[in-house]
Design a protein around this motif. Sequence first.
Motif, PDB file in Angstrom:
ATOM      1  N   LEU A 226      -5.370  -9.899 -13.614  1.00 38.51           N
ATOM      2  CA  LEU A 226      -4.300  -9.192 -12.808  1.00 38.51           C
ATOM      3  C   LEU A 226      -5.094  -8.293 -11.655  1.00 38.51           C
ATOM      4  CD1 LEU A 226      -3.507  -8.781 -16.123  1.00 38.51           C
ATOM      5  CD2 LEU A 226      -1.597  -7.778 -14.796  1.00 38.51           C
ATOM      6  N   ILE A 227      -4.207  -8.637 -10.401  1.00 38.96           N
ATOM      7  CA  ILE A 227      -4.513  -7.849  -9.156  1.00 38.96           C
ATOM      8  C   ILE A 227      -3.714  -6.814  -8.887  1.00 38.96           C
ATOM      9  CG2 ILE A 227      -5.412  -8.330  -6.949  1.00 38.96           C
ATOM     10  CD1 ILE A 227      -7.251  -9.742  -8.919  1.00 38.96           C
ATOM     11  N   GLY A 228      -3.924  -5.615  -9.035  1.00 37.56           N
ATOM     12  CA  GLY A 228      -2.836  -4.481  -9.008  1.00 37.56           C
ATOM     13  C   GLY A 228      -2.778  -4.097 -10.242  1.00 37.56           C
ATOM     14  N   ILE A 229      -2.946  -2.748 -10.489  1.00 39.12           N
ATOM     15  CA  ILE A 229      -2.718  -2.317 -11.958  1.00 39.12           C
ATOM     16  C   ILE A 229      -2.080  -0.875 -11.854  1.00 39.12           C
ATOM     17  CG2 ILE A 229      -4.111  -3.900 -13.411  1.00 39.12           C
ATOM     18  CD1 ILE A 229      -6.118  -1.484 -13.542  1.00 39.12           C
ATOM     19  N   GLY A 230      -1.311  -0.703 -10.860  1.00 32.29           N
ATOM     20  CA  GLY A 230      -0.789   0.529 -10.443  1.00 32.29           C
ATOM     21  C   GLY A 230       0.251   0.797 -11.398  1.00 32.29           C
ATOM     22  N   ASN A 231       1.449   1.534 -10.714  1.00 32.83           N
ATOM     23  CA  ASN A 231       2.525   1.936 -11.755  1.00 32.83           C
ATOM     24  C   ASN A 231       3.329   0.760 -12.347  1.00 32.83           C
ATOM     25  OD1 ASN A 231       2.471   4.491 -11.000  1.00 32.83           O
ATOM     26  ND2 ASN A 231       3.741   4.581  -9.421  1.00 32.83           N
ATOM     27  N   ILE A 232       3.404  -0.757 -11.884  1.00 34.59           N
ATOM     28  CA  ILE A 232       3.825  -1.661 -12.332  1.00 34.59           C
ATOM     29  C   ILE A 232       3.113  -2.260 -13.243  1.00 34.59           C
ATOM     30  CG2 ILE A 232       5.371  -3.711 -12.023  1.00 34.59           C
ATOM     31  CD1 ILE A 232       7.054  -1.446 -11.400  1.00 34.59           C
ATOM     32  N   GLY A 233       1.928  -2.522 -12.595  1.00 36.01           N
ATOM     33  CA  GLY A 233       0.843  -3.831 -12.890  1.00 36.01           C
ATOM     34  C   GLY A 233       0.153  -3.154 -14.208  1.00 36.01           C
ATOM     35  N   GLY A 234       0.088  -1.601 -14.165  1.00 35.27           N
ATOM     36  CA  GLY A 234      -0.580  -1.099 -15.440  1.00 35.27           C
ATOM     37  C   GLY A 234       0.186  -1.532 -16.666  1.00 35.27           C
ATOM     38  N   GLY A 235       1.517  -1.495 -16.592  1.00 31.55           N
ATOM     39  CA  GLY A 235       2.485  -1.543 -17.865  1.00 31.55           C
ATOM     40  C   GLY A 235       2.367  -2.988 -18.358  1.00 31.55           C
ATOM     41  N   MET A 236       2.260  -3.911 -17.232  1.00 33.89           N
ATOM     42  CA  MET A 236       2.029  -5.665 -17.408  1.00 33.89           C
ATOM     43  C   MET A 236       0.707  -5.741 -18.244  1.00 33.89           C
ATOM     44  SD  MET A 236       3.888  -7.187 -14.141  1.00 33.89           S
ATOM     45  CE  MET A 236       3.735  -8.647 -14.782  1.00 33.89           C
ATOM     46  N   ALA A 237      -0.316  -5.239 -17.633  1.00 33.38           N
ATOM     47  CA  ALA A 237      -1.674  -5.547 -18.100  1.00 33.38           C
ATOM     48  C   ALA A 237      -1.764  -4.948 -19.485  1.00 33.38           C
ATOM     49  CB  ALA A 237      -2.590  -4.814 -17.130  1.00 33.38           C
ATOM     50  N   ARG A 238      -1.245  -3.916 -19.901  1.00 33.89           N
ATOM     51  CA  ARG A 238      -1.524  -3.498 -21.336  1.00 33.89           C
ATOM     52  C   ARG A 238      -0.612  -4.359 -22.266  1.00 33.89           C
ATOM     53  NH1 ARG A 238      -2.517   0.414 -17.738  1.00 33.89           N
ATOM     54  NH2 ARG A 238      -4.718   1.789 -18.285  1.00 33.89           N
ATOM     55  N   ALA A 239       0.577  -4.600 -21.733  1.00 35.72           N
ATOM     56  CA  ALA A 239       1.350  -5.729 -22.511  1.00 35.72           C
ATOM     57  C   ALA A 239       0.625  -7.006 -22.921  1.00 35.72           C
ATOM     58  CB  ALA A 239       2.720  -5.888 -21.836  1.00 35.72           C
ATOM     59  N   THR A 279     -15.877  -5.276  -9.642  1.00 29.51           N
ATOM     60  CA  THR A 279     -15.991  -4.435  -8.198  1.00 29.51           C
ATOM     61  C   THR A 279     -15.336  -5.239  -7.278  1.00 29.51           C
ATOM     62  OG1 THR A 279     -18.164  -5.087  -7.965  1.00 29.51           O
ATOM     63  CG2 THR A 279     -17.902  -3.044  -9.153  1.00 29.51           C
ATOM     64  N   ASN A 280     -15.097  -6.524  -7.367  1.00 26.25           N
ATOM     65  CA  ASN A 280     -14.802  -7.366  -6.211  1.00 26.25           C
ATOM     66  C   ASN A 280     -13.950  -8.391  -6.778  1.00 26.25           C
ATOM     67  OD1 ASN A 280     -16.579  -9.579  -6.584  1.00 26.25           O
ATOM     68  ND2 ASN A 280     -17.983  -8.156  -5.724  1.00 26.25           N
ATOM     69  N   MET A 281     -13.210  -9.107  -5.911  1.00 35.03           N
ATOM     70  CA  MET A 281     -12.344 -10.443  -6.296  1.00 35.03           C
ATOM     71  C   MET A 281     -13.151 -11.479  -7.115  1.00 35.03           C
ATOM     72  SD  MET A 281      -9.003 -11.245  -6.078  1.00 35.03           S
ATOM     73  CE  MET A 281      -8.493 -10.477  -4.593  1.00 35.03           C
ATOM     74  N   GLY A 282     -14.282 -11.653  -6.282  1.00 32.88           N
ATOM     75  CA  GLY A 282     -15.226 -12.566  -7.447  1.00 32.88           C
ATOM     76  C   GLY A 282     -15.682 -12.324  -8.670  1.00 32.88           C
ATOM     77  N   GLU A 283     -15.744 -11.132  -9.008  1.00 31.59           N
ATOM     78  CA  GLU A 283     -16.092 -10.608 -10.243  1.00 31.59           C
ATOM     79  C   GLU A 283     -14.861 -10.638 -11.206  1.00 31.59           C
ATOM     80  OE1 GLU A 283     -19.889  -7.843  -9.125  1.00 31.59           O
ATOM     81  OE2 GLU A 283     -18.072  -7.028 -10.051  1.00 31.59           O
ATOM     82  N   ALA A 284     -13.752 -10.342 -10.491  1.00 34.57           N
ATOM     83  CA  ALA A 284     -12.413 -10.324 -11.484  1.00 34.57           C
ATOM     84  C   ALA A 284     -11.745 -11.582 -11.701  1.00 34.57           C
ATOM     85  CB  ALA A 284     -11.297  -9.551 -10.324  1.00 34.57           C
ATOM     86  N   ASN A 314     -11.475 -13.568  -1.672  1.00 34.63           N
ATOM     87  CA  ASN A 314     -10.141 -13.506  -1.645  1.00 34.63           C
ATOM     88  C   ASN A 314      -9.736 -14.466  -2.761  1.00 34.63           C
ATOM     89  OD1 ASN A 314     -10.078 -16.399  -0.542  1.00 34.63           O
ATOM     90  ND2 ASN A 314     -10.167 -15.392   1.587  1.00 34.63           N
ATOM     91  N   LEU A 315      -8.227 -14.424  -3.097  1.00 35.66           N
ATOM     92  CA  LEU A 315      -7.903 -15.311  -4.456  1.00 35.66           C
ATOM     93  C   LEU A 315      -8.189 -16.700  -3.985  1.00 35.66           C
ATOM     94  CD1 LEU A 315      -6.662 -15.455  -7.225  1.00 35.66           C
ATOM     95  CD2 LEU A 315      -4.323 -15.034  -5.791  1.00 35.66           C
ATOM     96  N   LEU A 316      -7.856 -17.058  -2.876  1.00 33.06           N
ATOM     97  CA  LEU A 316      -7.916 -18.626  -2.495  1.00 33.06           C
ATOM     98  C   LEU A 316      -9.281 -19.078  -2.764  1.00 33.06           C
ATOM     99  CD1 LEU A 316      -6.127 -21.242  -1.647  1.00 33.06           C
ATOM    100  CD2 LEU A 316      -6.795 -20.467   0.837  1.00 33.06           C
ATOM    101  N   SER A 317     -10.230 -18.469  -2.593  1.00 33.39           N
ATOM    102  CA  SER A 317     -11.519 -19.095  -2.461  1.00 33.39           C
ATOM    103  C   SER A 317     -11.976 -19.050  -4.055  1.00 33.39           C
ATOM    104  CB  SER A 317     -12.501 -18.122  -1.713  1.00 33.39           C
ATOM    105  OG  SER A 317     -12.712 -16.862  -2.156  1.00 33.39           O
ATOM    106  N   GLN A 318     -11.359 -18.250  -4.837  1.00 34.83           N
ATOM    107  CA  GLN A 318     -11.699 -18.183  -6.210  1.00 34.83           C
ATOM    108  C   GLN A 318     -10.920 -19.066  -7.198  1.00 34.83           C
ATOM    109  OE1 GLN A 318     -14.539 -16.224  -6.984  1.00 34.83           O
ATOM    110  NE2 GLN A 318     -14.514 -15.603  -5.030  1.00 34.83           N
TER     111      GLN A 318
END
Length: 322
Positions: A226-239, A279-284, A314-318
């Motif tokens: 998941l990219i973005g785990i703020g107020n919305i993404g955090g709930g989705m990630a934990r689900a 720490t970056n997109m390549g690791e995520a 960036n996402l495209l390169s990964q």
Amino acid sequence: LVAAAEALALAAKAGVDVQQMYDIVCGAAGASWFFADRGSRMIEKGASKVMSALPIIIKDMDIVYQGAKDLRCPVPLASAALQQLLTAQAMGLDRKDDSEVCKVYEAITGKHVGTVERNDGEENLNGLDCEIIGLTGKAGNLWNGRRAQIEGYLKEEERYAILIENPNKSSHQRVKVRRNNIKIADGDEKDDGRNNGSTDALANAPSKRLRDRLPLIKRRPINCSLIGIGNIGGGMARALLRSEATATVTAHDMASDLVTTFHKEAREMGKGSSSRPPTNMGEAITKDTDIAILTLVNERQCHSVCFGGDAGHNLLSQLSPG
């Protein structure tokens, strides 16, 4: 109250698992005390125990409406909410709990919001491992997603006593929570024999309608990022952490503290993909990633994540071919 009923009614009409939707919202930006409290009663089967009778909130809303009228201040949302409450009263729900306002939407949509088996604290959960979910405010920030052990039901207080690890003090603390804030740990749930060691993605899917319409497809649990785990993404990630359909769940965000906290939770649940937070997109997102989910604020952020930055970050390169 009315907004909670409307949101859950929409989920039910769309065929979404209302329990799962409730859990995600309680851990995301849409969380509120009213949604957590009344929503838990709305999604249960049968009539709710009267904790706050419908006429009380109608009286309060009428006071607000009349006060706004005297001040010549328009309150269209309050007016709309009051009309839904009056409709519930006209349906004969005058002596029911105010959470029964969801019955107004059920009558219109033809879909029941209350689909979860009701629990009045009588089941014996003492000694079981569990996970804390759906708490709001500071308590939610501290305890949601933490594993704990149930120490019994306090009937007088209508709460469960929970022994939970305090992450700030490296010690244990006892807290009291409602039943809807407890999710029994997966290890304590009985296997129905269908999986045979692998995850049946559709058998475990939230929508029973989807399950009935499509053939069962067996597949391995997926590696999700998941990219973005703020107020919305955090709930989705934990689900997703709680889902049997995921093998690993990795998260990346500009806020490193959110990433560190989530990585620890994923490791504790056996779903961490690495020994340290990305720490970056390549690791995520790696060659083992099956699916990447973006939970970002706007188009600009999405474009930046997908195509911006240096090559390899960036996402495209990964993404793997196909």
